[in-house]
Design a protein around this motif. Structure first.
Motif, PDB file in Angstrom:
ATOM      1  N   THR A 184       6.707  -7.407   5.015  1.00  0.00           N
ATOM      2  CA  THR A 184       7.931  -7.033   4.289  1.00  0.00           C
ATOM      3  C   THR A 184       9.127  -7.837   4.796  1.00  0.00           C
ATOM      4  OG1 THR A 184       8.275  -5.182   5.784  1.00  0.00           O
ATOM      5  CG2 THR A 184       7.123  -4.722   3.752  1.00  0.00           C
ATOM      6  N   SER A 207       0.583  -4.171  -0.781  1.00  0.00           N
ATOM      7  CA  SER A 207       1.525  -5.116  -0.163  1.00  0.00           C
ATOM      8  C   SER A 207       1.000  -6.536  -0.267  1.00  0.00           C
ATOM      9  CB  SER A 207       1.745  -4.771   1.306  1.00  0.00           C
ATOM     10  OG  SER A 207       2.231  -3.474   1.440  1.00  0.00           O
ATOM     11  N   GLY A 255      13.333  -6.741  -1.452  1.00  0.00           N
ATOM     12  CA  GLY A 255      12.472  -6.632  -0.267  1.00  0.00           C
ATOM     13  C   GLY A 255      12.958  -5.625   0.750  1.00  0.00           C
ATOM     14  N   PHE A 275      11.275  -2.282   0.821  1.00  0.00           N
ATOM     15  CA  PHE A 275       9.979  -2.228   1.496  1.00  0.00           C
ATOM     16  C   PHE A 275      10.147  -2.338   3.011  1.00  0.00           C
ATOM     17  CE2 PHE A 275       8.256  -3.759  -2.677  1.00  0.00           C
ATOM     18  CZ  PHE A 275       7.450  -2.664  -2.899  1.00  0.00           C
TER      19      PHE A 275
END
Ligand code: HDD
Ligand code: HEM
Ligand code: HEM
Lengths: 418, 451
Positions: free
Chosen positions: A68, B85, B104, B107
């Motif tokens: 991430t 993911s 982003g 997340f």
């Protein structure tokens, strides 16, 4: 250091922690596979399973963290890497699915053949996943991932000497770390036989991991000279030296049965390799893509830094708690622990009464009015709150444990036999 | 908003449809599991709290048994989420490369809530014997909070895809990005979050109650079974009417923010003043065949005005319309099931209030057993409405799904592999849950009394 460097540091720290913690979980599975048959093999497997059971999920999250942060802070690099390296990443993903699933299955306490099947699936997937992830890193290090949507070769990008070697190295590091940790855990459980078994494995695996790392340097020298130079002459050198020293020190500590120190030292040796790679790799992430060019906008980078530092304030104490409990054996699922539960005093719970039921009805009506009839945003917010209030007061009013206690068994005529 | 360019440039991908199906399949596997991560910790805590309050070992046995289910399902939830993911990059690299800097962050924050969830699940599951009862009870609270926080974060990303803001797109690169505004200053976020969160409780509650309802039909009906049924069933029964109201709210937000999605949901071909609502039926050639029309109801529901104008599919070119029947049938299924669940809940609550006991008719328990699987169907249908209704856009009115997709070869191979993998995992999970259910109660009671 620039703003755009900070997320890369986070990613590297995350990668080091993932290898040091998560990698060891993979490695434990390697030892399960190699534990051999018979009662002793069973004990080794059980020990490896119990040691990682409470922590593997938390350790696994470091992988999510890496992904991430990378796609938030360096989106173009992430898209290029994921599309070119689709094959190793997909293999890693499948390995991770099987590993997690077989782990879950083991909680059903299978026996006999089923148990062996599950354990084998678990071990094999635990070797495949780190290999594939390592190969992906190796492909990046070997500069086989150009910028673009699947712009690199689907197979030769990661089926080359460097990438394969890094894959093997990932597996070897995991096995090495796991053996050291498991020996240390065996000391805690006071089982000398287990301790000896994992001590021997730690020594052998340490030598193998060191050998693979040295072989890696040789391959780098011929196939990726830029990286080799930056590693042995440039910014990567201190980390490389640190890794060698820590690696040798670990062998000695394990030999001397000082496992507690060995645990840290082994982790340091492996983390230093990752740091060395990071230092040698920059400033380029991918060919012709510098960190600076790959980075997302200023506000996003600031947000990432704020989130990571803020998150660390919650995360680090929680992790410390988990590992303290795990390392002091308070998460060992032993059955003979003393009971500290109050004896059955059968304190009756207070009667809920009609008050809650009326409150629940009022909340529902208010929620309906504010959420469904009214249009303002604030009214919706209050309305949703009322509806949550309805569920909570309603639950107290129903008092399900009481009706369950009061209701009588089903009359026989309503029984339904299959 | 954009000029059609993207960070990694265009590619030709023959298997876009398959890529979308992989994504859909992976979600359909992840989302039901996630419901347990959202709601089961809270239910287990309720039961453990009863044990601490009363000292009654029955509650401890129940809580321990549900803890095992929670641990197993959490592990599978973790891995299926990890696949998702990976798929952000494996399937949609251009989406992530272009907009990762915008969405982003959601997340990234979610990652931290996963950490907290995983850490405390580890402590809770393995700390049953060694931690003090109070410490153990407390260790579950972070799990409950993290379940909510995690949903908030991931749904904020989805809400941004539905209703994007917080950036400008110039030659395929995002500029003036404000990730906080993009994720959290979004009118689309709140109904999705609440609707999903409540769905988590509904799905978990009905699914958890279902085996005990079946048990009752087979004559297993001790106090243990009654308690195990009543607690989750009560929670789900209370959540169902709430879901109806929240769903109606969701539809109104969709009506104003994504009129074409609403048109697809209702099968409304032409922009209409005072539009009528159609129940059932099948959309073909611009009209609903075999449906039951209720005049002006659509305008009333969507805009609180029976004469309001509702935008039809004809306002956009045919290739910018979502597939109507997929969206419409999914919606009707969700609403139909949601309504049935409310009826079931009403019966349950009515009997509780009037008679002060659990229902006695076998029919009720048949329905309760069916409610579990049906609520999962509603869950998947809801997401199908949301996601397929957004098509052909991946980022609504900014990026087409066909621009987002990977250029890599071999999607069909990945698809086939993944189907096989999920099948195996599914078989494994069913086997595991059945085995857990077969552990004799006495052995748990013995553990419960010893430790
Ligand atoms: C147990 C599951 C469940 C039940 C019983 C319902 N829903 Fe739902 N619905 C969902 C589970 C769900 C969901 C969790 O799958 C979705 C997908 C996206 C979202 O926010 O929630 C959803 C989406 C969704 C959407 C699209 C929102 C969007 O695109 O942003 C609408 C309009 C509704 N729902 C409306 C309803 C109505 C009017 C219901 C009446 C009974 C209902 N839902 C019951
Ligand atoms: C509405 C959509 C979603 C919700 C509500 C949701 C919620 C959750 C929850 C509560 C968990 C905890 C695990 C469990 O309880 O089983 C979880 C796990 C996970 N989810 Fe999702 N999720 C959603 C969609 C997604 C998406 C779109 C992604 C990624 C693209 C994703 C990635 C993950 C990952 C990586 C995990 C594992 C975390 C860990 O290691 O602990 N999820 N999800
Ligand atoms: C909450 C976070 C979510 C994110 C970030 C997300 C993201 C995406 C993305 C990137 C795609 C591919 C592009 C596209 O086809 O438009 C997609 C498609 C899809 N997603 Fe989601 N999604 C989320 C939640 C869900 C959930 C929970 C489901 C549950 C079933 C779901 C079902 C689907 C379906 C069915 C498609 C395929 C649409 C089609 O083929 O027409 N999504 N989603």
């Amino acid at each position: 250091m620039h703003l755009y460097d900070a997320p890369a540091v986070f990613v590297l720290v995350g990668a080091a922690l993932y290898v040091v913690l998560g990698g060891a979980d993979f490695g434990a599975a390697l030892w399960q596979l190699l534990a051999g048959g018979g009662e002793r093999g069973e004990r080794l497997r059980e020990h490896a399973h119990r040691s990682m059971a409470p922590v593997w999920e938390a350790n696994h999250v470091w992988l999510i963290f890496i992904l991430t942060i990378t796609w938030t802070a360096y989106p173009v690099a992430f898209g290029s890497i994921a599309s070119t390296l689709a094959v190793p990443l997909f293999i890693a993903a499948v390995g991770i699915i099987f590993r997690g699933a077989t782990y879950a299955l083991r909680s059903a306490e299978p026996t006999g053949r089923q148990r062996r099947l599950i354990d084998t699936g678990f071990s094999i997937s635990s070797i495949i996943a780190p290999f594939a992830l390592g190969a992906a890193i190796g492909a990046i290090a070997a500069r086989r991932v150009p910028v673009g949507n699947a712009a690199g070769a689907l197979f030769s990008s990661w089926l080359n000497p460097i990438a394969v070697l890094v894959g093997v190295l990932a597996v070897a590091f995991g096995g090495y770390l796991a053996a050291v940790y498991l020996a240390a855990d065996a000391v805690r459980s006071g089982d000398r036989d287990l301790e000896d078994a994992f001590r021997a494995r730690a020594l052998i695996a340490g030598v193998i991991a060191g050998g693979v790392a040295a072989a890696g340097l040789i391959v780098l020298a011929s196939d990726a000279h830029h990286l080799y130079r930056r590693l042995v002459e440039g910014p990567g050198l201190p980390a490389l030296l640190l890794s060698v020293v820590a690696g040798v020190a670990t062998l000695w500590l394990v030999w001397a049965r000082r496992f507690r120190e060995a645990r840290w030292c082994a982790a340091l040796a492996v983390a230093a390799v990752i740091a060395g790679w990071g230092l040698a790799q920059q400033p380029l992430i991918l060919p012709r893509l510098t960190l600076a060019r790959a980075a997302a906008g200023h506000d996003t980078l600031v947000a990432v830094i704020v989130v990571v530092l803020g998150g660390a304030i919650i995360l680090l104490p929680s992790l410390a708690l988990l590992f303290r409990l795990a390392l002091t054996g308070r998460l060992d699922d032993s059955q003979d622990a003393s009971s500290r539960v109050p004896s059955a005093t059968e304190r009756a719970l207070g009667s809920p009464g009609g008050l809650f039921a009326r409150a629940a009805a009022a909340c529902l009506i208010a929620g309906f009015g504010l959420l469904t009839i009214a249009d303002a945003a604030w009214a919706h917010a209050v309305g949703v709150t009322c509806l949550f209030g309805f569920v909570i007061t309603g639950y107290v009013a129903i008092a399900p444990h009481r009706i369950a206690g009061d209701s009588r068994p089903a009359p026989p005529d309503q029984r339904w036999a299959p | 908003m954009g000029d059609g360019a993207s960070a990694l440039g265009p590619v030709a991908q023959h298997y876009l449809l398959e890529a979308r199906q992989i994504q859909a399949l992976s979600f359909a596997v992840h989302i039901p599991l996630v419901c347990f991560g959202i709601a089961l910790p809270a239910m287990v805590v309720c039961v453990e709290w009863l044990h601490v309050r009363t000292g009654d070992p029955l509650y401890r046995v129940l809580a321990r048994r549900w803890t095992r289910i929670m641990a197993a399902l959490f592990a599978v939830g973790v891995i299926t989420g990890t696949i998702l993911s990976f798929e952000m990059g494996l399937l949609w690299p251009n989406f992530t490369a272009t907009f990762g800097g915008v969405f982003g962050l959601g997340f990234a924050i979610e990652g931290f809530s996963f950490f907290i969830e995983a850490i405390f699940i580890g402590i809770y599951v393995y700390g049953w014997n060694r931690l003090s009862p109070r410490a153990h009870l407390l260790s579950a609270l972070p799990i409950v909070v993290a379940g909510f926080a995690g949903s908030l974060m991931v749904v904020s990303v989805n809400a941004w895809m539905q209703h994007p803001s917080g950036f400008r797109l110039v030659h395929g690169h995002t500029v003036d990005v404000d990730p906080w505004k993009a994720l959290f200053d979004n009118s689309f976020l709140w109904h999705e979050l609440i609707h999903m969160y409540v769905a988590g409780y509904i799905v978990t509650g009905f699914l958890l109650a279902a085996p005990y309802a079946i048990g009752r039909l087979r004559g297993r009906w001790g106090r243990y079974e009654r308690t195990a049924l009543a607690i989750p069933l009560s929670i789900a029964a209370l959540a169902s009417p709430v879901q109806l109201l929240v769903g109606d709210w969701a539809a109104r937000v969709v009506a104003s923010a994504q009129p074409i999605k609403l048109a697809a949901i209702e099968g409304l071909a032409k922009t209409t003043k005072g539009a009528s609502e159609h129940l059932l039926g099948w959309y073909s050639h611009g009209r609903i065949d075999f449906g039951i029309a209720i005049p002006k109801l659509l305008s009333l529901l969507a805009f609180h005005n029976p004469n309001a104008t509702v935008v039809g599919l004809d306002t956009v070119a045919p290739d910018l319309r979502p597939p109507v029947n997929v969206v419409r049938v999914s919606f009707q299924l969700m609403v139909g099931i949601g309504t049935l669940l409310v009826l079931l809940a009403a019966v349950y609550l009515w009997i509780r209030v009037r008679r002060g006991r659990l229902p006695t008719s076998a029919l009720f328990y048949w329905c309760a057993a069916a409610a579990g699987p049906l609520s999962v169907v509603a869950l998947i249908c809801g997401w199908t409405v949301t996601e397929v209704g957004r098509q052909p856009w991946v980022v609504y009115h900014v990026m087409l799904t066909s621009q987002a997709v990977t250029g890599a070869h071999g999607i069909p191979v990945g698809y086939g592999t993944l189907v096989a993998v999920y099948l195996l995992v599914g078989i494994g999970v069913v086997w595991c849950l059945r085995r857990l259910a077969l552990v004799p109660l006495e052995s748990l009671v013995a553990q419960g009394e010893r430790g």
